[in-house]
Design a protein around this motif. Structure first.
Motif, mmCIF file in Angstrom:
data_model
loop_
_atom_site.group_PDB
_atom_site.id
_atom_site.type_symbol
_atom_site.label_atom_id
_atom_site.label_comp_id
_atom_site.label_asym_id
_atom_site.label_seq_id
_atom_site.Cartn_x
_atom_site.Cartn_y
_atom_site.Cartn_z
ATOM 1 N N ASP A 167 -8.607 -5.119 2.317
ATOM 2 C CA ASP A 167 -7.774 -5.531 1.479
ATOM 3 C C ASP A 167 -7.282 -4.376 0.440
ATOM 4 N N ASP A 168 -7.396 -3.069 0.712
ATOM 5 C CA ASP A 168 -7.016 -2.167 0.136
ATOM 6 C C ASP A 168 -6.026 -1.115 1.068
ATOM 7 N N LEU A 169 -5.110 -0.452 0.265
ATOM 8 C CA LEU A 169 -4.331 0.306 1.192
ATOM 9 C C LEU A 169 -5.039 1.731 1.495
ATOM 10 N N LEU A 170 -5.921 2.101 0.982
ATOM 11 C CA LEU A 170 -6.517 3.224 1.580
ATOM 12 C C LEU A 170 -7.412 2.975 3.052
ATOM 13 N N SER A 171 -7.976 1.720 2.912
ATOM 14 C CA SER A 171 -8.524 1.197 4.121
ATOM 15 C C SER A 171 -7.549 1.007 5.428
ATOM 16 N N ARG A 172 -6.342 0.638 4.802
ATOM 17 C CA ARG A 172 -5.533 0.228 6.021
ATOM 18 C C ARG A 172 -4.834 1.700 6.623
ATOM 19 N N PHE A 173 -4.736 2.867 5.604
ATOM 20 C CA PHE A 173 -4.310 4.280 6.211
ATOM 21 C C PHE A 173 -5.349 4.706 7.150
ATOM 22 N N LEU A 174 -6.803 4.464 6.691
ATOM 23 C CA LEU A 174 -7.683 5.052 7.616
ATOM 24 C C LEU A 174 -7.762 4.322 8.920
ATOM 25 N N SER A 175 -7.798 2.963 8.897
ATOM 26 C CA SER A 175 -7.993 2.046 9.921
ATOM 27 C C SER A 175 -6.557 2.260 10.996
ATOM 28 N N SER A 176 -5.595 3.023 10.400
ATOM 29 C CA SER A 176 -4.548 3.267 11.313
ATOM 30 C C SER A 176 -4.513 4.546 12.222
ATOM 31 N N GLY A 177 -5.675 5.239 11.985
ATOM 32 C CA GLY A 177 -5.944 6.252 12.674
ATOM 33 C C GLY A 177 -5.834 7.641 12.185
ATOM 34 N N HIS A 178 -5.275 7.761 10.671
ATOM 35 C CA HIS A 178 -5.109 8.748 10.139
ATOM 36 C C HIS A 178 -6.342 9.389 9.284
ATOM 37 N N SER A 179 -7.055 10.364 10.108
ATOM 38 C CA SER A 179 -8.318 10.497 9.415
ATOM 39 C C SER A 179 -8.416 12.121 8.853
ATOM 40 N N ASP A 180 -7.283 12.763 9.037
ATOM 41 C CA ASP A 180 -7.012 14.137 8.403
ATOM 42 C C ASP A 180 -7.400 14.067 6.775
ATOM 43 N N GLU A 181 -8.403 14.687 6.292
ATOM 44 C CA GLU A 181 -9.124 14.479 4.805
ATOM 45 C C GLU A 181 -7.891 14.932 3.923
ATOM 46 N N ASP A 182 -7.265 16.084 4.216
ATOM 47 C CA ASP A 182 -6.372 16.541 3.379
ATOM 48 C C ASP A 182 -5.052 15.717 3.106
ATOM 49 N N PHE A 183 -4.654 15.469 4.318
ATOM 50 C CA PHE A 183 -3.185 14.599 4.271
ATOM 51 C C PHE A 183 -3.638 13.014 3.759
ATOM 52 N N VAL A 184 -4.849 12.589 3.874
ATOM 53 C CA VAL A 184 -5.098 11.337 3.326
ATOM 54 C C VAL A 184 -5.294 11.611 1.793
ATOM 55 N N ALA A 185 -5.903 12.803 1.383
ATOM 56 C CA ALA A 185 -5.957 12.997 -0.155
ATOM 57 C C ALA A 185 -4.395 13.158 -0.853
ATOM 58 N N ASP A 186 -3.614 13.793 -0.163
ATOM 59 C CA ASP A 186 -2.312 13.599 -0.437
ATOM 60 C C ASP A 186 -1.676 12.370 -0.747
ATOM 61 N N ILE A 187 -2.010 11.439 -0.017
ATOM 62 C CA ILE A 187 -1.512 9.865 -0.111
ATOM 63 C C ILE A 187 -2.447 9.449 -1.493
ATOM 64 N N VAL A 188 -3.454 9.414 -1.479
ATOM 65 C CA VAL A 188 -4.362 9.044 -2.530
ATOM 66 C C VAL A 188 -3.768 9.576 -3.996
ATOM 67 N N ILE A 189 -3.531 10.881 -4.132
ATOM 68 C CA ILE A 189 -3.004 11.379 -5.270
ATOM 69 C C ILE A 189 -1.630 10.846 -5.543
ATOM 70 N N SER A 190 -0.784 10.638 -4.563
ATOM 71 C CA SER A 190 0.660 10.339 -4.705
ATOM 72 C C SER A 190 0.710 8.848 -5.409
ATOM 73 N N PHE A 191 -0.201 7.766 -4.934
ATOM 74 C CA PHE A 191 -0.360 6.716 -5.450
ATOM 75 C C PHE A 191 -0.943 6.609 -6.546
ATOM 76 N N MET A 192 -1.840 7.422 -7.021
ATOM 77 C CA MET A 192 -2.275 7.450 -8.407
ATOM 78 C C MET A 192 -1.233 7.904 -9.518
ATOM 79 N N LEU A 193 -0.513 8.944 -8.881
ATOM 80 C CA LEU A 193 0.580 9.408 -9.815
ATOM 81 C C LEU A 193 1.773 8.107 -10.054
#
Length: 466
Positions: free
Chosen positions: A236-262
């Motif tokens: 039920d959270d967006l990060l889980s959905r990104f990871l479950s979709s197969g995107h496991s590159d830590e740096d790329f997912v970190a970019d997504i996390v930071i942008s959502f925070m902004l």
């Protein structure tokens, strides 16, 4: 290092005499009869930019709205040009009909890459397609972390702790945006290479933010690995959905996390700060909002409650018309182009649409454009006599961008803001504690804020405590 000193000496041997020449011209010249800033060889309009750096949005807005076609070209140092427009036809051209020709550009991406990486605010192409003040900032920070990542930083707990992440995040935002004001293009890259000054501070702040983001990702991965197939499909959270979709590159997912925070922290809190400020000066609007909140509080769900708050919605739109969370947004032309108003744009030119100025165009909003009037967004229904919201097209009112890059969180932002307004106003009054007559300062960075925040006193409503 020898080459650097030689080239630097050559540059300054040219710049220093020019600097004295320009200063002498500034002292002897008569006042400029137009609002267009003077431009000089090499320096461009740097001196005018420097003079107005604390009020950039106001200054460029005054210029844009004084031109016949609501567009002008700002000459920056070393021949760089920036086209600024408040013309709705140009905005539609840039954000929709010629979207393919205007992306973030290398200047914007490289300037913010250390902080935002390839997050949604700083990327184009396939990566973009895939991602598609104090108390208020604390609330927004906790809220976006819970919604997007399933993590509660507890920044709004009763003790109001100084959350190291939030402090580092704020510093990273400021220092990253400061890069754009450099006189010499990419001068910050030299400081970065030498690891000195503001670039050293930025490196530390970004490191703290990115490490935090990666810790969240690692914890979330462990949670998902421990769940069964059925459980992992119901995340039920967006990060889980990104990871479950197969995107496991830590740096790329970190970019997504930071942008959502902004997006979730700065824009919403900035919008609400100005909203509460405007209400404190417009008691008749506050009374109408309170009346609507009381009428809708019997709704069966929180969503239904805020969905029916038409006057609150109009008030938020009106507040963001005057004080948009993102005052100016820039693109870069990939090839030569001509805007609908006839402005010629060369390849590589930065083109900015100006939401702050667009909310001040008299022929769009009327002679009373400076007034905070939510009713300009409303009509009375003929049968029931209730208010009906009348929207503006997103190219006339591009507060949430428009076209393919329109803000993904627009509806969530309105729901979030309306719930805050309803929750606060139902029980409390917001009383400003600033000096009478003092005007707040609108500071434009990656997002726009009120300088020093909005000091207030919270008072319980008599009807709420009875």
């Amino acid at each position: 290092m020898v080459d650097f000193h030689l080239s630097a000496s050559l540059v300054f041997s040219i710049l220093i005499p020019l600097l004295f020449f320009v200063i002498s011209k500034l002292k002897t010249s008569t006042s400029n009869p137009t609002k267009l800033p003077k431009s000089y060889p090499i320096f461009g309009s740097f001196f005018a930019i420097l003079k107005n750096r604390e009020r950039y949005a106001h200054w460029t807005s005054d210029i844009v709205t004084s031109t016949p076609n609501l567009t002008f070209t700002l000459h920056r140092p070393f021949g760089r040009r920036l086209v600024l427009t408040a013309n709705a036809a140009n905005v539609q051209h840039i954000l929709k009909s010629h979207f393919h020709n205007y992306d973030k550009g290398d200047f914007f991406r490289s300037t913010l890459r250390d902080f935002l990486g390839d997050g949604i605010f700083n990327t184009d192409g396939e990566n973009w397609k895939f991602q598609r003040q104090d108390i208020l900032q604390r609330f927004a920070f906790d809220n976006i972390c819970k919604i997007a990542f399933g993590y509660d930083p507890g920044y709004l707990s009763e003790s109001l702790p100084e959350e190291k992440l939030a402090v580092a995040f704020e510093k990273a935002v400021k220092l990253s945006s400061d890069r754009f004001s450099s006189f010499i293009p990419y001068f910050w890259k030299i400081k970065k290479a030498l690891n000195i000054g503001s670039e050293k501070q930025l490196k530390i702040a970004v490191g703290q933010v990115r490490e935090f983001a990666k810790e969240i990702i690692r914890e979330k991965k462990q949670q998902l690995e421990g769940k069964s197939g059925l459980e992992s499909s119901s995340v039920d959270d967006l990060l889980s959905r990104f990871l479950s979709s197969g995107h496991s590159d830590e740096d790329f997912v970190a970019d997504i996390v930071i942008s959502f925070m902004l997006a979730g922290r700065d824009t919403t809190s900035a919008a609400l700060t100005w909203f509460f400020y405007l209400l404190s000066h417009n008691p008749e609007v506050e009374r109408e909002i309170l009346r609507e909140i009381k009428e809708k509080q019997e709704a069966t769900s929180a969503y239904d409650e805020v969905k029916e708050m038409v006057y609150v919605h109009a008030s938020l739109c009106e507040s963001m018309r005057l004080y948009p969370p993102v005052p100016v947004d820039a693109k870069e032309a990939l090839s030569d182009d001509v805007l609908p108003d006839g402005t010629v744009v060369r390849k590589g030119t930065r083109v900015s649409y100006h939401p702050y100025a667009m909310g001040r165009v008299e022929k769009v909003w009327g002679k009373d454009w400076a007034a905070f009037r939510p009713a300009r967004w409303l009509e009375r229904e003929e049968t029931a006599g209730e208010w009906r919201f009348v929207n503006k097209d997103s190219y006339t009112y591009p507060v949430f961008q428009a076209g393919p890059r329109i803000c993904l969180g627009k509806e969530m932002a309105f729901i979030q803001m309306k719930r805050v307004v309803a929750g606060v106003f139902r029980r409390f009054r917001i009383v400003p504690v600033v000096v009478e007559g003092a005007e707040p300062v609108y500071i434009a960075g990656l997002t726009a804020k009120m300088k020093g925040g909005f000091p207030v006193r919270i008072e319980a409503r008599a009807e709420a405590s009875s």
